[in-house]
Motif scaffolding. Structure first.
Motif, PDB file in Angstrom:
ATOM      1  N   GLU A   8       0.832  -1.207   0.000  1.00 24.87           N
ATOM      2  CA  GLU A   8       0.000   0.000   0.000  1.00 24.87           C
ATOM      3  C   GLU A   8       0.871   1.264   0.000  1.00 24.87           C
ATOM      4  OE1 GLU A   8      -2.235  -3.273   2.159  1.00 24.87           O
ATOM      5  OE2 GLU A   8      -0.229  -2.442   2.289  1.00 24.87           O
ATOM      6  N   ALA A  66       2.193   1.700  -3.483  1.00 30.06           N
ATOM      7  CA  ALA A  66       1.126   2.150  -4.387  1.00 30.06           C
ATOM      8  C   ALA A  66       0.800   3.625  -4.214  1.00 30.06           C
ATOM      9  CB  ALA A  66      -0.135   1.302  -4.180  1.00 30.06           C
ATOM     10  N   VAL A  67       0.660   4.093  -2.960  1.00 27.91           N
ATOM     11  CA  VAL A  67       0.258   5.492  -2.769  1.00 27.91           C
ATOM     12  C   VAL A  67       1.398   6.456  -3.054  1.00 27.91           C
ATOM     13  CG1 VAL A  67      -1.606   4.876  -1.179  1.00 27.91           C
ATOM     14  CG2 VAL A  67       0.602   5.628  -0.246  1.00 27.91           C
ATOM     15  N   ARG A  97       3.568   5.841  -5.463  1.00 29.65           N
ATOM     16  CA  ARG A  97       3.565   5.817  -6.934  1.00 29.65           C
ATOM     17  C   ARG A  97       2.521   6.795  -7.475  1.00 29.65           C
ATOM     18  NH1 ARG A  97       2.746   0.437  -8.047  1.00 29.65           N
ATOM     19  NH2 ARG A  97       4.974   0.102  -7.768  1.00 29.65           N
ATOM     20  N   GLU A  98       1.397   6.944  -6.765  1.00 26.10           N
ATOM     21  CA  GLU A  98       0.347   7.881  -7.189  1.00 26.10           C
ATOM     22  C   GLU A  98       0.855   9.315  -7.318  1.00 26.10           C
ATOM     23  OE1 GLU A  98      -3.372   5.556  -4.970  1.00 26.10           O
ATOM     24  OE2 GLU A  98      -2.684   7.499  -4.202  1.00 26.10           O
ATOM     25  N   ILE A  99       1.869   9.660  -6.539  1.00 23.62           N
ATOM     26  CA  ILE A  99       2.412  11.020  -6.612  1.00 23.62           C
ATOM     27  C   ILE A  99       3.770  11.046  -7.328  1.00 23.62           C
ATOM     28  CG2 ILE A  99       1.119  11.859  -4.610  1.00 23.62           C
ATOM     29  CD1 ILE A  99       3.793  11.635  -3.004  1.00 23.62           C
ATOM     30  N   GLU A 106      -8.887  -0.691  -0.558  1.00 20.24           N
ATOM     31  CA  GLU A 106      -9.072   0.753  -0.712  1.00 20.24           C
ATOM     32  C   GLU A 106      -9.047   1.467   0.637  1.00 20.24           C
ATOM     33  OE1 GLU A 106      -8.808   4.201  -2.287  1.00 20.24           O
ATOM     34  OE2 GLU A 106      -8.680   2.391  -3.507  1.00 20.24           O
ATOM     35  N   LYS A 110      -5.378   1.616   1.598  1.00 19.62           N
ATOM     36  CA  LYS A 110      -4.690   2.632   0.798  1.00 19.62           C
ATOM     37  C   LYS A 110      -5.068   4.041   1.255  1.00 19.62           C
ATOM     38  CE  LYS A 110      -3.842   0.262  -3.587  1.00 19.62           C
ATOM     39  NZ  LYS A 110      -4.200   0.260  -5.017  1.00 19.62           N
ATOM     40  N   ARG A 147      -2.564   6.958   2.291  1.00 18.24           N
ATOM     41  CA  ARG A 147      -2.614   8.287   1.661  1.00 18.24           C
ATOM     42  C   ARG A 147      -2.670   9.390   2.723  1.00 18.24           C
ATOM     43  NH1 ARG A 147      -6.672   5.848  -1.553  1.00 18.24           N
ATOM     44  NH2 ARG A 147      -5.697   5.146  -3.496  1.00 18.24           N
TER      45      ARG A 147
END
Length: 106
Positions: A16, A19-20, A22-24, A83, A86, A90
């Motif tokens: 997680e 992933a988060v 990578r989102e930024i 979710e 995550k 976040r």
């Protein structure tokens, strides 16, 4: 931000967290938690702990190292759907980002 899992004896970050970040646009997939032993003999100006456990076990560093403790909730402790987990990561990611910006005066 990395509840770790063991892979060949080296702690890796939680999926997680990867992933988060990578989102930024930040890839931490090749990163790992580091042992304090890796810093033995190195000169440090500042040590920042972000969880209460690290703050409690963090040793005294010689040479007048400034220590700060910024307590954040552990997102790995959140149960629920992927979710929901995550979302917890976040939240902490964004809180850490805001704290760093404040620290740097931005």
């Amino acid at each position: 931000m990395g509840s770790s899992r063991r892979e060949q004896g080296r702690p890796k970050f939680a999926p997680e967290a990867i992933a988060v970040m990578r989102e930024i646009g930040v890839d931490i997939s090749g990163h790992r938690s580091k042992s304090l032993d890796e810093f033995t003999g190195k000169t440090l100006d500042l040590v920042i702990t972000v969880c209460d456990n690290a703050n409690e076990i963090c040793p005294v560093f010689p040479g007048g190292v400034e220590r700060l403790h910024w307590p954040f909730d552990d997102p790995a402790a959140v149960a629920g759907s992927e979710e929901q987990r995550k979302a917890a990561f976040r939240t902490i990611r964004d809180q850490i980002h805001a704290r760093i910006r404040t620290f740097l005066g931005h």
